[in-house]
Design an enzyme around this catalytic site. Structure first.
Site, PDB file in Angstrom:
ATOM      1  N   CYS A 160      -7.968   2.869   3.794  1.00 46.06           N
ATOM      2  CA  CYS A 160      -7.238   2.142   2.518  1.00 46.06           C
ATOM      3  C   CYS A 160      -8.179   1.987   1.221  1.00 46.06           C
ATOM      4  O   CYS A 160      -8.373   3.294   1.005  1.00 46.06           O
ATOM      5  CB  CYS A 160      -7.083   0.652   3.157  1.00 46.06           C
TER       6      CYS A 160
ATOM      7  N   GLU B 108      -6.856   1.942  12.994  1.00 44.30           N
ATOM      8  CA  GLU B 108      -6.853   0.440  13.588  1.00 44.30           C
ATOM      9  C   GLU B 108      -5.810   0.293  14.126  1.00 44.30           C
ATOM     10  O   GLU B 108      -5.337  -0.637  15.335  1.00 44.30           O
ATOM     11  CB  GLU B 108      -7.783  -0.596  13.221  1.00 44.30           C
TER      12      GLU B 108
ATOM     13  N   HIS C 268      -4.834   2.467   8.187  1.00 36.25           N
ATOM     14  CA  HIS C 268      -4.553   2.493   9.269  1.00 36.25           C
ATOM     15  C   HIS C 268      -4.944   2.346  10.255  1.00 36.25           C
ATOM     16  O   HIS C 268      -4.219   2.684  11.189  1.00 36.25           O
ATOM     17  CB  HIS C 268      -4.329   1.186   8.776  1.00 36.25           C
TER      18      HIS C 268
END
Length: 214
Positions: free
Chosen positions: A82, A196, A194
C-alpha cells in the site's frame, strides 16, 4: 528458518500483515519491530504503510528507519504494501511529499471527469478506490507463482504510483484509469493492494515472498 522483519514505525496495518504472514509461512521467524538492528539482520523485510504519505514519511524518519530501509533495499528481499509501495518512489502529490526515491516516478491522486464531484452519472467513481479489483499481470515474476492473471485483490487508496520506467510495472488495474498496482526490480516487489485482506490469493503472495530467491 527464514527470518522476516515487518517494519513498525507507527503507520501501518501491522498486526493484520503479521497474522497473514504467520498463516502463509508458519515455519518462518516473523518479527514486528522498529529496531534497526533486528531489521538489518533479518533475511527478508516487509514495509507496510497506511494513512497520509506525509505522516508515513515523517514517522519513518522520526523512528530513525529511513536509512535502514534504504540499506535493506540494496541487499535483501523487500516487500512494500500500500503506502509502503508509494514510499519507494521519488515524490507524492499528497502533501506534496518527498519519498524514498528508490524508483523514478511519482504518486498521483485519482482525478478526471469520472471522479469529479460535479459528475452526476451512474458511472461516477468514488475516491478512495475501495474493494476488490482484478490485477492484470504485465509480465512474469516469481511473486505471481500460483496466482492466475486477473485475480482480484483488495484495494483501499486515493493515490497510485506512476513509474517513469515502464519496466517496473508487473501489475496493473483499471479504475477510471489504468494504473500501476504492482512494481518490481531486482530484490524489491511492492503492491498497492492489501494481500492480508485478499483471502487465499493474498496468502499465496505472502508465501511466494517467503520462497522468493531474487
Amino acid at each position: 528458518m527464514t527470518s522476516i522483519a515487518i517494519v513498525e514505525y507507527g503507520m501501518g496495518n501491522y498486526h493484520s500483515v503479521e497474522r497473514a504472514l504467520r498463516h502463509a509461512a508458519p515455519e518462518a521467524d516473523i518479527t514486528l519491530t522498529g529496531d534497526p538492528e533486528i531489521i538489518l539482520k533479518a533475511e527478508r523485510v516487509v514495509l507496510p504503510g497506511q494513512g497520509a504519505m506525509g505522516d508515513c514519511m515523517r514517522t519513518l524518519e522520526q523512528a530513525g528507519l529511513v536509512e535502514v530501509v534504504l540499506e535493506v533495499s540494496r541487499n535483501k528481499p523487500l516487500l512494500g504494501i500500500c503506502v509502503g509501495e508509494q514510499m519507494l518512489f521519488e515524490r507524492s502529490e499528497e502533501g506534496p511529499t518527498q519519498c524514498l526515491g528508490l524508483f523514478p516516478g511519482d504518486v498521483r491522486r485519482f482525478r478526471g471527469e469520472l471522479f469529479d464531484s460535479a459528475h452526476t452519472g451512474v458511472d461516477r467513481l468514488k475516491v478512495p478506490h475501495m474493494g476488490w479489483n482484478a490485477v492484470r499481470q504485465c509480465r512474469e515474476h516469481p511473486m505471481w507463482a500460483g496466482i492466475e492473471d486477473l485475480t482480484p485483490f483488495y484495494f483501499v487508496h486515493s493515490y497510485y504510483v506512476h513509474p517513469e520506467d515502464p519496466s517496473l510495472t508487473v501489475g496493473e488495474t483499471d479504475y477510471g484509469v489504468t494504473f500501476t498496482c504492482a512494481v518490481a526490480r531486482d530484490n524489491i516487489f511492492a503492491a498497492q493492494f492489501h494481500p492480508e485482506k485478499s483471502a487465499d490469493p493474498g496468502l499465496r503472495l505472502y508465501r511466494n515472498f517467503v520462497d522468493w530467491k531474487p
